[in-house]
Write a protein that holds these residues in place. Structure first.
Motif, PDB file in Angstrom:
ATOM      1  N   THR A  25      -8.538  -5.708 -10.816  1.00 50.86           N
ATOM      2  CA  THR A  25      -8.914  -4.519 -11.582  1.00 50.86           C
ATOM      3  C   THR A  25      -8.629  -3.260 -10.778  1.00 50.86           C
ATOM      4  OG1 THR A  25     -10.633  -5.764 -12.726  1.00 50.86           O
ATOM      5  CG2 THR A  25     -10.815  -3.358 -12.775  1.00 50.86           C
ATOM      6  N   ILE A  26      -8.965  -3.274  -9.502  1.00 49.01           N
ATOM      7  CA  ILE A  26      -8.679  -2.127  -8.629  1.00 49.01           C
ATOM      8  C   ILE A  26      -7.169  -1.882  -8.581  1.00 49.01           C
ATOM      9  CG2 ILE A  26      -8.818  -1.223  -6.279  1.00 49.01           C
ATOM     10  CD1 ILE A  26     -11.581  -1.390  -7.389  1.00 49.01           C
ATOM     11  N   ARG A  27      -6.403  -2.945  -8.420  1.00 50.98           N
ATOM     12  CA  ARG A  27      -4.940  -2.800  -8.366  1.00 50.98           C
ATOM     13  C   ARG A  27      -4.400  -2.222  -9.674  1.00 50.98           C
ATOM     14  NH1 ARG A  27      -5.722  -7.772  -5.669  1.00 50.98           N
ATOM     15  NH2 ARG A  27      -5.217  -7.589  -3.456  1.00 50.98           N
ATOM     16  N   ASN A  28      -4.950  -2.654 -10.800  1.00 54.29           N
ATOM     17  CA  ASN A  28      -4.528  -2.111 -12.095  1.00 54.29           C
ATOM     18  C   ASN A  28      -4.866  -0.627 -12.203  1.00 54.29           C
ATOM     19  OD1 ASN A  28      -3.426  -4.496 -13.069  1.00 54.29           O
ATOM     20  ND2 ASN A  28      -5.326  -5.141 -14.061  1.00 54.29           N
ATOM     21  N   TRP A  29      -6.048  -0.234 -11.736  1.00 54.97           N
ATOM     22  CA  TRP A  29      -6.436   1.188 -11.765  1.00 54.97           C
ATOM     23  C   TRP A  29      -5.473   2.015 -10.926  1.00 54.97           C
ATOM     24  CZ3 TRP A  29     -12.363   0.340 -10.786  1.00 54.97           C
ATOM     25  CH2 TRP A  29     -12.964  -0.074 -11.981  1.00 54.97           C
ATOM     26  N   ILE A  30      -5.080   1.505  -9.766  1.00 52.88           N
ATOM     27  CA  ILE A  30      -4.127   2.226  -8.915  1.00 52.88           C
ATOM     28  C   ILE A  30      -2.795   2.346  -9.629  1.00 52.88           C
ATOM     29  CG2 ILE A  30      -2.779   2.098  -6.784  1.00 52.88           C
ATOM     30  CD1 ILE A  30      -5.262   0.678  -5.519  1.00 52.88           C
ATOM     31  N   ARG A  31      -2.318   1.246 -10.194  1.00 54.92           N
ATOM     32  CA  ARG A  31      -1.026   1.209 -10.872  1.00 54.92           C
ATOM     33  C   ARG A  31      -0.996   2.144 -12.077  1.00 54.92           C
ATOM     34  NH1 ARG A  31      -0.987  -3.951 -11.937  1.00 54.92           N
ATOM     35  NH2 ARG A  31      -0.458  -4.468  -9.807  1.00 54.92           N
ATOM     36  N   LYS A  32      -2.109   2.249 -12.793  1.00 52.75           N
ATOM     37  CA  LYS A  32      -2.181   3.082 -14.005  1.00 52.75           C
ATOM     38  C   LYS A  32      -2.518   4.538 -13.698  1.00 52.75           C
ATOM     39  CE  LYS A  32      -3.525  -0.686 -17.021  1.00 52.75           C
ATOM     40  NZ  LYS A  32      -4.585  -1.229 -17.890  1.00 52.75           N
ATOM     41  N   LYS A  33      -2.567   4.896 -12.407  1.00 54.41           N
ATOM     42  CA  LYS A  33      -2.876   6.268 -11.997  1.00 54.41           C
ATOM     43  C   LYS A  33      -4.198   6.713 -12.591  1.00 54.41           C
ATOM     44  CE  LYS A  33       1.426   7.041 -10.342  1.00 54.41           C
ATOM     45  NZ  LYS A  33       1.745   5.984  -9.454  1.00 54.41           N
ATOM     46  N   ASN A  34      -5.218   5.874 -12.431  1.00 54.69           N
ATOM     47  CA  ASN A  34      -6.539   6.097 -13.014  1.00 54.69           C
ATOM     48  C   ASN A  34      -7.375   7.089 -12.206  1.00 54.69           C
ATOM     49  OD1 ASN A  34      -8.777   5.810 -14.577  1.00 54.69           O
ATOM     50  ND2 ASN A  34      -9.059   3.638 -14.241  1.00 54.69           N
ATOM     51  N   ASP A  35      -6.746   7.866 -11.322  1.00 57.83           N
ATOM     52  CA  ASP A  35      -7.430   8.842 -10.468  1.00 57.83           C
ATOM     53  C   ASP A  35      -8.423   8.209  -9.510  1.00 57.83           C
ATOM     54  OD1 ASP A  35      -6.012  10.974 -11.512  1.00 57.83           O
ATOM     55  OD2 ASP A  35      -7.516  11.428 -13.018  1.00 57.83           O
TER      56      ASP A  35
END
Length: 64
Positions: A25-35
């Motif tokens: 989930t953390i990796r997805n947030w980073i990839r999606k530029k989730n700030d």
């Protein structure tokens, strides 16, 4: 005794445990530029607990 928590850099796995989510989930947030407040140090993503706390308090962590 009151101990002041250190604000050292933590890994993706530690950040995930701290936030109660899975590392993917953390990796997805980073990839999606989730700030998410992440810093790339070499090849590794690192986080500070205080920055994660502020990110959550700001409401930027809310899923839209």
């Amino acid at each position: 005794m009151n101990e002041i928590p250190s604000d050292n850099w933590i890994s993706i796995e530690e950040a995930a445990e701290y936030l109660g989510v899975k590392p993917v989930t953390i990796r997805n947030w980073i990839r999606k530029k989730n700030d998410i407040p992440a810093q790339k140090i070499g090849k590794l993503w690192k986080f500070k607990r205080s920055e994660l706390d502020e990110w959550i308090k700001s409401g930027k962590s809310a899923i839209e």
